[in-house]
Design an enzyme around this catalytic site. Structure first.
Site, mmCIF file in Angstrom:
data_model
loop_
_atom_site.group_PDB
_atom_site.id
_atom_site.type_symbol
_atom_site.label_atom_id
_atom_site.label_comp_id
_atom_site.label_asym_id
_atom_site.label_seq_id
_atom_site.Cartn_x
_atom_site.Cartn_y
_atom_site.Cartn_z
ATOM 1 N N CYS A 58 25.278 -3.344 17.467
ATOM 2 C CA CYS A 58 24.049 -4.026 17.027
ATOM 3 C C CYS A 58 24.212 -4.809 15.727
ATOM 4 O O CYS A 58 23.295 -5.523 15.323
ATOM 5 C CB CYS A 58 22.909 -3.015 16.890
ATOM 6 S SG CYS A 58 23.092 -1.889 15.490
ATOM 7 N N GLN A 91 32.771 22.862 0.735
ATOM 8 C CA GLN A 91 32.062 21.853 -0.046
ATOM 9 C C GLN A 91 32.695 20.476 0.129
ATOM 10 O O GLN A 91 32.168 19.487 -0.365
ATOM 11 C CB GLN A 91 32.093 22.240 -1.528
ATOM 12 C CG GLN A 91 31.359 23.523 -1.863
ATOM 13 C CD GLN A 91 31.624 23.964 -3.294
ATOM 14 O OE1 GLN A 91 32.689 24.477 -3.613
ATOM 15 N NE2 GLN A 91 30.653 23.762 -4.168
ATOM 16 N N CYS A 147 26.107 4.412 13.248
ATOM 17 C CA CYS A 147 25.286 3.254 12.905
ATOM 18 C C CYS A 147 23.938 3.719 12.374
ATOM 19 O O CYS A 147 23.313 4.610 12.947
ATOM 20 C CB CYS A 147 25.097 2.366 14.132
ATOM 21 S SG CYS A 147 23.955 0.969 13.860
ATOM 22 N N SER A 188 37.134 26.746 -5.627
ATOM 23 C CA SER A 188 35.770 26.376 -6.002
ATOM 24 C C SER A 188 35.400 27.033 -7.326
ATOM 25 O O SER A 188 35.686 28.209 -7.548
ATOM 26 C CB SER A 188 34.766 26.818 -4.928
ATOM 27 O OG SER A 188 33.431 26.542 -5.345
ATOM 28 N N HIS A 197 28.473 19.376 2.797
ATOM 29 C CA HIS A 197 28.197 17.999 2.392
ATOM 30 C C HIS A 197 28.589 16.984 3.467
ATOM 31 O O HIS A 197 28.732 15.799 3.172
ATOM 32 C CB HIS A 197 28.913 17.694 1.073
ATOM 33 C CG HIS A 197 28.489 18.592 -0.046
ATOM 34 N ND1 HIS A 197 29.381 19.269 -0.857
ATOM 35 C CD2 HIS A 197 27.256 18.955 -0.482
ATOM 36 C CE1 HIS A 197 28.718 19.991 -1.738
ATOM 37 N NE2 HIS A 197 27.427 19.824 -1.521
ATOM 38 N N ILE A 217 34.395 17.027 2.016
ATOM 39 C CA ILE A 217 33.982 16.080 3.060
ATOM 40 C C ILE A 217 35.176 15.482 3.803
ATOM 41 O O ILE A 217 34.999 14.637 4.674
ATOM 42 C CB ILE A 217 33.115 14.940 2.473
ATOM 43 C CG1 ILE A 217 33.894 14.150 1.404
ATOM 44 C CG2 ILE A 217 31.807 15.491 1.913
ATOM 45 C CD1 ILE A 217 33.138 12.920 0.870
ATOM 46 N N ASP A 218 36.396 15.923 3.478
ATOM 47 C CA ASP A 218 37.587 15.279 4.035
ATOM 48 C C ASP A 218 37.896 15.675 5.468
ATOM 49 O O ASP A 218 38.711 15.039 6.139
ATOM 50 C CB ASP A 218 38.811 15.553 3.162
ATOM 51 C CG ASP A 218 38.991 17.033 2.854
ATOM 52 O OD1 ASP A 218 38.977 17.856 3.795
ATOM 53 O OD2 ASP A 218 39.133 17.372 1.659
ATOM 54 N N CYS A 247 21.297 1.997 15.478
ATOM 55 C CA CYS A 247 21.319 2.452 16.879
ATOM 56 C C CYS A 247 22.020 3.798 17.053
ATOM 57 O O CYS A 247 22.054 4.345 18.149
ATOM 58 C CB CYS A 247 21.966 1.401 17.768
ATOM 59 S SG CYS A 247 23.761 1.231 17.578
ATOM 60 N N ASN A 269 41.350 30.671 -7.542
ATOM 61 C CA ASN A 269 40.946 29.431 -8.199
ATOM 62 C C ASN A 269 41.671 29.332 -9.538
ATOM 63 O O ASN A 269 41.773 30.327 -10.265
ATOM 64 C CB ASN A 269 39.427 29.414 -8.427
ATOM 65 C CG ASN A 269 38.914 28.048 -8.817
ATOM 66 O OD1 ASN A 269 39.080 27.080 -8.082
ATOM 67 N ND2 ASN A 269 38.292 27.949 -9.978
#
Length: 242
Positions: free
Chosen positions: A154, A105, A131, A192, A123, A107-108, A134, A215
């Site tokens: 761009c 889960q 970008c 989690s 995630h 994003i690191d 582009c 956990n």
């Protein structure tokens, strides 16, 4: 805890289709704060009239691309954080062909940094930027070292390859994660709460032999698990590997 460690060791040693499911707890062990309990961040942002959810939303990216990237640089990009022994343990089991890989889960991107190759990042990941116009790719290290917020090719906004509030999860990632869970003989949940979707829905598809939950707080799936550790996961894995 010693008897449970021995039982965990026996299960792991006799499993060859392990799937790992990781949440914020494994990142916290590397010094990355849990977004939902960041210790003052909510209060700090609310003084400016913003919510953390808005600052991580597709709406904010569209409304203020520069402000969005400034937030990323300030709050999300941790140049000094490294994988911990739990990330490394997961990567090592994949390399030894005992594991089908990890579902996370987070994003690191620390699973990939540790050497895991079969990672389904529900995630998205901060390891990759692109970008919005582009689609030129940038690595996290390049974005950080150049304090980048706009595309060098761009001039349009860049963004991290993460799922923002208001965006749909990548369906291919969900399908891959489901496949890992359904094929697994052992499912190990680490850090989690298993209450936020899609985590709860994914875990319910496990039909293998051993469900292990590590956990600090109880989860809704504790009663279905073969082993439950309400302990620090770094300590548990250190004991396991001794």
């Amino acid at each position: 805890m010693a008897s449970n460690i021995e039982q965990l060791k026996e299960i792991i040693n006799n499993s060859n289709k392990i799937t790992f499911f990781t949440g914020a707890g494994i990142s916290v062990a590397s010094g990355i704060p849990d977004f939902r309990s960041m210790g003052g961040l909510f209060d700090e942002i609310s003084k400016d009239g913003y919510s953390p959810e808005y600052l991580l939303s597709a709406d904010y990216l569209q409304d203020d691309p520069t402000g969005f990237m400034n937030f990323c640089h300030k709050r999300l990009l941790y140049t000094d954080k490294q994988p911990n022994n739990v990330h490394q343990w997961i990567a090592d089991l994949e390399k030894s062909n005992q594991s089908l890989g990890a579902i996370t889960q987070n994003i690191d991107g620390l699973h990939s940094v540790a050497g895991s190759e079969k990672v389904d990042e529900l995630h998205g990941t901060l390891n990759h930027f692109y970008c919005t116009n582009c689609h030129k790719d940038y690595s996290q290290s390049y974005v950080i070292s150049n304090d980048l917020s706009h595309c060098e090719a761009c001039g349009n906004a860049i963004r991290p390859d993460i799922v923002l509030y208001g965006e749909m999860l990548n369906q291919e990632t969900i399908v891959n994660a489901l496949s890992k869970i359904r094929q697994a003989d052992t499912l190990v949940v680490l850090g989690s709460s298993l209450v936020v979707q899609p985590a709860a829905g994914l875990i319910s598809n496990f039909e293998g032999k051993h469900l292990i939950i590590i956990n600090k707080e109880p989860t809704p799936y504790d009663r279905d698990a073969n082993l439950v550790f309400h302990e620090d996961m770094v300590t548990v894995i250190n004991e396991l590997n001794n």
